[in-house]
Design a protein around this motif. Structure first.
Motif, PDB file in Angstrom:
ATOM      1  N   ALA A   1     -35.805  -3.649 -28.319  1.00 17.80           N
ATOM      2  CA  ALA A   1     -35.779  -3.417 -29.764  1.00 17.80           C
ATOM      3  C   ALA A   1     -34.712  -4.262 -30.443  1.00 17.80           C
ATOM      4  O   ALA A   1     -34.828  -4.588 -31.616  1.00 17.80           O
ATOM      5  CB  ALA A   1     -35.543  -1.935 -30.054  1.00 17.80           C
ATOM      6  N   VAL A   2     -33.678  -4.613 -29.705  1.00 18.31           N
ATOM      7  CA  VAL A   2     -32.618  -5.471 -30.242  1.00 18.31           C
ATOM      8  C   VAL A   2     -32.865  -6.881 -29.715  1.00 18.31           C
ATOM      9  O   VAL A   2     -32.378  -7.277 -28.661  1.00 18.31           O
ATOM     10  CB  VAL A   2     -31.215  -4.952 -29.852  1.00 18.31           C
ATOM     11  CG1 VAL A   2     -30.140  -5.856 -30.417  1.00 18.31           C
ATOM     12  CG2 VAL A   2     -31.039  -3.522 -30.337  1.00 18.31           C
TER      13      VAL A   2
ATOM     14  N   GLY B   1     -30.379  -3.759 -34.388  1.00 22.72           N
ATOM     15  CA  GLY B   1     -29.175  -4.078 -33.636  1.00 22.72           C
ATOM     16  C   GLY B   1     -28.487  -2.836 -33.107  1.00 22.72           C
ATOM     17  O   GLY B   1     -29.051  -1.751 -33.079  1.00 22.72           O
ATOM     18  N   ILE B   2     -27.226  -3.025 -32.711  1.00 22.09           N
ATOM     19  CA  ILE B   2     -26.415  -1.961 -32.129  1.00 22.09           C
ATOM     20  C   ILE B   2     -25.182  -1.803 -33.003  1.00 22.09           C
ATOM     21  O   ILE B   2     -24.230  -2.586 -32.913  1.00 22.09           O
ATOM     22  CB  ILE B   2     -26.025  -2.298 -30.669  1.00 22.09           C
ATOM     23  CG1 ILE B   2     -27.281  -2.591 -29.841  1.00 22.09           C
ATOM     24  CG2 ILE B   2     -25.216  -1.155 -30.064  1.00 22.09           C
ATOM     25  CD1 ILE B   2     -27.020  -3.263 -28.509  1.00 22.09           C
ATOM     26  N   ALA B   3     -25.214  -0.790 -33.872  1.00 21.60           N
ATOM     27  CA  ALA B   3     -24.118  -0.584 -34.823  1.00 21.60           C
ATOM     28  C   ALA B   3     -22.856  -0.056 -34.139  1.00 21.60           C
ATOM     29  O   ALA B   3     -21.754  -0.305 -34.597  1.00 21.60           O
ATOM     30  CB  ALA B   3     -24.564   0.364 -35.938  1.00 21.60           C
ATOM     31  N   GLY B   4     -23.026   0.693 -33.043  1.00 21.76           N
ATOM     32  CA  GLY B   4     -21.884   1.212 -32.321  1.00 21.76           C
ATOM     33  C   GLY B   4     -21.590   2.650 -32.693  1.00 21.76           C
ATOM     34  O   GLY B   4     -22.273   3.230 -33.522  1.00 21.76           O
ATOM     35  N   PRO B   5     -20.596   3.257 -32.128  1.00 19.20           N
ATOM     36  CA  PRO B   5     -19.669   2.646 -31.180  1.00 19.20           C
ATOM     37  C   PRO B   5     -20.215   2.545 -29.763  1.00 19.20           C
ATOM     38  O   PRO B   5     -19.718   1.784 -28.955  1.00 19.20           O
ATOM     39  CB  PRO B   5     -18.454   3.573 -31.219  1.00 19.20           C
ATOM     40  CG  PRO B   5     -19.015   4.916 -31.570  1.00 19.20           C
ATOM     41  CD  PRO B   5     -20.186   4.629 -32.474  1.00 19.20           C
ATOM     42  N   GLY B   6     -21.288   3.285 -29.465  1.00 18.54           N
ATOM     43  CA  GLY B   6     -21.867   3.215 -28.125  1.00 18.54           C
ATOM     44  C   GLY B   6     -23.160   2.427 -28.143  1.00 18.54           C
ATOM     45  O   GLY B   6     -23.570   1.891 -29.168  1.00 18.54           O
ATOM     46  N   GLY B   7     -23.809   2.344 -26.981  1.00 28.02           N
ATOM     47  CA  GLY B   7     -25.117   1.728 -26.883  1.00 28.02           C
ATOM     48  C   GLY B   7     -25.124   0.281 -26.446  1.00 28.02           C
ATOM     49  O   GLY B   7     -26.175  -0.286 -26.191  1.00 28.02           O
ATOM     50  N   GLY B   8     -23.960  -0.336 -26.363  1.00 33.23           N
ATOM     51  CA  GLY B   8     -23.900  -1.743 -25.989  1.00 33.23           C
ATOM     52  C   GLY B   8     -23.927  -1.947 -24.487  1.00 33.23           C
ATOM     53  O   GLY B   8     -23.672  -1.026 -23.709  1.00 33.23           O
ATOM     54  N   THR B   9     -24.282  -3.158 -24.104  1.00 35.96           N
ATOM     55  CA  THR B   9     -24.256  -3.587 -22.705  1.00 35.96           C
ATOM     56  C   THR B   9     -23.609  -4.972 -22.678  1.00 35.96           C
ATOM     57  O   THR B   9     -23.440  -5.594 -23.734  1.00 35.96           O
ATOM     58  CB  THR B   9     -25.684  -3.693 -22.111  1.00 35.96           C
ATOM     59  OG1 THR B   9     -26.375  -4.761 -22.778  1.00 35.96           O
ATOM     60  CG2 THR B   9     -26.467  -2.400 -22.258  1.00 35.96           C
ATOM     61  N   PRO B  10     -23.280  -5.483 -21.508  1.00 34.70           N
ATOM     62  CA  PRO B  10     -22.732  -6.845 -21.479  1.00 34.70           C
ATOM     63  C   PRO B  10     -23.694  -7.886 -22.089  1.00 34.70           C
ATOM     64  O   PRO B  10     -23.270  -8.822 -22.754  1.00 34.70           O
ATOM     65  CB  PRO B  10     -22.511  -7.109 -19.982  1.00 34.70           C
ATOM     66  CG  PRO B  10     -22.289  -5.740 -19.403  1.00 34.70           C
ATOM     67  CD  PRO B  10     -23.201  -4.834 -20.200  1.00 34.70           C
TER      68      PRO B  10
ATOM     69  N   GLY C   1     -22.372  -4.309 -31.939  1.00 34.27           N
ATOM     70  CA  GLY C   1     -22.199  -5.281 -33.016  1.00 34.27           C
ATOM     71  C   GLY C   1     -23.265  -6.361 -33.042  1.00 34.27           C
ATOM     72  O   GLY C   1     -23.360  -7.118 -34.013  1.00 34.27           O
ATOM     73  N   LEU C   2     -24.097  -6.434 -31.991  1.00 34.74           N
ATOM     74  CA  LEU C   2     -25.183  -7.424 -31.964  1.00 34.74           C
ATOM     75  C   LEU C   2     -26.281  -6.992 -32.931  1.00 34.74           C
ATOM     76  O   LEU C   2     -26.760  -5.862 -32.867  1.00 34.74           O
ATOM     77  CB  LEU C   2     -25.766  -7.541 -30.559  1.00 34.74           C
ATOM     78  CG  LEU C   2     -27.014  -8.432 -30.409  1.00 34.74           C
ATOM     79  CD1 LEU C   2     -26.688  -9.889 -30.736  1.00 34.74           C
ATOM     80  CD2 LEU C   2     -27.588  -8.311 -29.003  1.00 34.74           C
ATOM     81  N   VAL C   3     -26.642  -7.894 -33.840  1.00 30.07           N
ATOM     82  CA  VAL C   3     -27.668  -7.602 -34.841  1.00 30.07           C
ATOM     83  C   VAL C   3     -28.539  -8.831 -35.044  1.00 30.07           C
ATOM     84  O   VAL C   3     -28.043  -9.958 -35.082  1.00 30.07           O
ATOM     85  CB  VAL C   3     -27.022  -7.201 -36.194  1.00 30.07           C
ATOM     86  CG1 VAL C   3     -28.080  -7.015 -37.274  1.00 30.07           C
ATOM     87  CG2 VAL C   3     -26.198  -5.937 -36.045  1.00 30.07           C
ATOM     88  N   TYR C   4     -29.835  -8.589 -35.167  1.00 31.85           N
ATOM     89  CA  TYR C   4     -30.787  -9.634 -35.529  1.00 31.85           C
ATOM     90  C   TYR C   4     -31.349  -9.301 -36.902  1.00 31.85           C
ATOM     91  O   TYR C   4     -31.763  -8.168 -37.140  1.00 31.85           O
ATOM     92  CB  TYR C   4     -31.934  -9.720 -34.517  1.00 31.85           C
ATOM     93  CG  TYR C   4     -31.507 -10.240 -33.169  1.00 31.85           C
ATOM     94  CD1 TYR C   4     -31.506 -11.602 -32.908  1.00 31.85           C
ATOM     95  CD2 TYR C   4     -31.098  -9.368 -32.166  1.00 31.85           C
ATOM     96  CE1 TYR C   4     -31.102 -12.086 -31.665  1.00 31.85           C
ATOM     97  CE2 TYR C   4     -30.690  -9.843 -30.931  1.00 31.85           C
ATOM     98  CZ  TYR C   4     -30.698 -11.198 -30.691  1.00 31.85           C
ATOM     99  OH  TYR C   4     -30.294 -11.675 -29.471  1.00 31.85           O
TER     100      TYR C   4
END
Length: 163
Positions: A77-78, A104-113, A118-121
């Motif tokens: 999805a991102v 994208g991933i607004a945060g604070p969780g949900g991210g991966t390497p 903070g990654l957004v398209y």
């Protein structure tokens, strides 16, 4: 209350959409409707803003916006592919000249390497024109949403200025 700079972006976008007699719709995931909110902060925006879809779940992305399940399963999805399919889908769904999307991933969780917080398209789809931009914001959740909405409006503004 928005700052003067952001009010100007929405205002100029509104003037250009009205002058060019174009309509726009939004498909938003990580921004939660903030792009549409900012567009509608301008009086008279009903002349050019037809609506939006807040597509937080993959089911809404697939069933309402028409994002192919293959994109969601293979790219996620991102991804740039999902962002573009969202912009195309909302444009088709609401029969507008322009579709703008954010995922994208607004945060604070949900991210991966591979897909950090903070990654957004952000994507824009119009007749004969498509654009997807990738951003990585470093703020908190609210800041990331604000940065994303600002970037989306600036992409829309650049497109309108190019016509």
């Amino acid at each position: 209350m928005a700052d003067i700079g952001s009010i100007l972006v929405e205002g100029v976008v509104g003037v250009l959409l009205r002058e060019k007699r174009l309509t726009v719709a939004t498909a938003e995931s990580c921004t939660g409707g903030l792009i549409g909110d900012r567009i509608t902060n301008i009086a008279g925006s009903s002349d050019y803003f037809m609506g939006g879809v807040m597509s937080y779940s993959n089911g809404v992305k697939e069933k309402i916006l028409g994002v192919p399940m293959s994109v969601l399963e293979t790219m996620g999805a991102v991804s740039s592919e999902c962002a573009l399919a969202m912009a195309q889908g909302v444009r088709r769904l609401l029969n507008t000249d322009i579709g703008v999307s954010a995922t994208g991933i607004a945060g604070p969780g949900g991210g991966t390497p591979q897909k950090p917080v903070g990654l957004v398209y952000i994507a824009l789809s119009a007749d004969g024109y498509e654009r997807v931009e990738r951003f990585i914001w470093s703020g908190d959740r609210i800041q990331n949403k604000r940065e994303s909405s600002e970037a989306a409006l600036k992409i829309l503004l650049e497109y309108l200025q190019s016509l």
